[in-house]
Design an enzyme around this catalytic site. Structure first.
Site, PDB file in Angstrom:
ATOM      1  NE  ARG A   1     -11.335   3.937   4.823  1.00  0.00           N
ATOM      2  CZ  ARG A   1     -11.359   5.179   5.319  1.00  0.00           C
ATOM      3  NH1 ARG A   1     -11.404   5.378   6.627  1.00  0.00           N
ATOM      4  NH2 ARG A   1     -11.346   6.229   4.523  1.00  0.00           N
TER       5      ARG A   1
ATOM      6  CE  LYS B   1     -14.941   7.031   3.228  1.00  0.00           C
ATOM      7  NZ  LYS B   1     -15.607   7.519   4.440  1.00  0.00           N
TER       8      LYS B   1
ATOM      9  CD  GLU C   1     -18.919   5.571  12.116  1.00  0.00           C
ATOM     10  OE1 GLU C   1     -18.215   6.509  11.702  1.00  0.00           O
ATOM     11  OE2 GLU C   1     -18.893   4.437  11.627  1.00  0.00           O
TER      12      GLU C   1
END
Ligand SMILES: *Cc1c(COP(=O)(O)O)cnc(C)c1O
Length: 349
Positions: free
Chosen positions: A84, A186, A222
């Protein structure tokens, strides 16, 4: 072999930074990553013109290391954090840190701080925070040419003190992520721009904001720092999917899907979820998932000024039966109490 543990009150740690013995550092210069090393210096000295300060090239990760009942130190699926972060770095024009080196660096820095890994049963863990910043000078808008990859570790207590705590959410007037923007990586920038909305939610008495898709404001995306799960009346697990790929790919969420489907034999449906459905009472349980809390049960979603008041009575005082079962199964796998899929739990030695 096991290092003498530090003299901390393991059962009463909060979620705050405590410097440990070592951090891991690796610098990128002249088009290549150098040798990584451990340092006991927990501060950085970098140019005032470094790219991080001006155009915000920063990406990060978060995972935990903990002690099993039989005294082994393990972490959970670090390969997914490595992958990620690789993708996050590419999106911000930063040189990705190689996957195998990322995993080695996590092992190296956790091993070096073995005395800071909380003992089994304390509820505490060693939080591992890999991150990368642009250290090279930039004044015109462009990607820097020098970077630092770094991992700090810090012991943290359980996310919710006193066990199972249900949270309430509100719907923000702000958006978290643009369609086809950076919601799926992220990066600190996603947090900088959502702090205002998060503080507003806290001020109004809510734990977090639930964000709807910013293109149509129709679908569930989210919260500020956790993915959302629902349990339907037929006991299936419903996992919101983004039409614009702006939900952060939570490792906890991806793991829970496997746990639900392959271990608990549940039906799992990944699809776009309309907020309308949630309002109409289609779901019996709601949970927020992420590394810190695994699953936080949601007791309700409210926005009084818009006439929104949704409650999940099964989570009024802690997780409902489905979220509780999912959380227990995954936590048991993570702590080595139960067997999970091959390769999920990685030993540090
Ligand atoms: C980190 C993060 C999550 C949770 O991901 P995990 O890999 O499960 O810890 C969810 N949403 C956002 C926005 C995040 O930054």
């Amino acid at each position: 072999m096991s290092a003498e543990k530090k003299n901390l009150d393991w059962g009463n740690l909060g979620f705050a930074y405590i410097p440990t013995d070592f951090s891991y550092v690796c610098n990128y210069k002249n088009g290549a990553w150098g040798e990584g090393f451990l340092t006991s210096d927990h501060s950085l000295q970098i140019s005032e013109c470094a790219g991080i300060f001006h155009y915000c090239q920063e990406v990060f990760e978060g995972l935990k290391a903990y002690t099993t009942r039989d005294g082994r130190i393990v972490c959970f699926r670090p390969d997914l954090n490595a992958e990620r972060m690789y993708a996050s770095a590419q999106r911000l024009c930063m040189p990705p840190f190689p996957i195998d080196r990322f995993i080695d660096a996590v092992k190296t820095v956790v091993k070096a701080n073995e005395a800071w890994v909380p003992p089994f049963g304390s509820g505490a863990t060693l939080y591992v925070r890999p991150f990368m910043i642009a250290t090279g000078d930039v004044i015109g808008v462009k990607a820097a040419t020098e970077y630092q990859f770094r991992i700090l570790v810090t012991p943290v207590g359980p996310y919710f003190k006193g066990g199972d705590t249900s949270v309430k959410l509100t719907i923000s007037d702000f958006d978290r992520a643009a369609p086809r923007g950076t919601g799926n990586i992220k990066a600190g920038l996603n947090y900088a721009m959502s702090l205002y909305a998060t503080e507003a939610a806290h001020h109004a008495g809510y734990a977090e904001n639930l964000y709807l898709d910013s293109q149509t404001r129709t679908f569930i995306e989210e919260t500020g720092g956790a993915n959302v799960l629902f349990a339907a009346a037929d006991s299936s697990l419903v996992v919101p999917k983004s039409a614009t790929d702006s939900i952060l790919p939570s490792i906890t969420r991806r793991s829970l899907i496997v746990v639900a489907r392959d271990i608990l034999g549940m039906q799992v449906v990944e699809r776009a979820v309309k907020f309308e459905e949630v309002q109409s009472g289609a779901f019996e349980e709601c949970g927020l998932c992420g590394t810190a809390a695994v699953i936080s049960p949601v007791a309700g979603i409210e926005k009084p000024e818009a006439g929104i008041s949704i409650s999940f009575p099964k989570a009024a005082n802690g997780a409902g039966p489905i979220m509780a079962k999912l959380r227990k199964t995954l936590t048991d796998i993570q702590t080595g109490e139960a067997e999970g899929p091959q390769g999920w739990v990685v030993e540090i030695n």
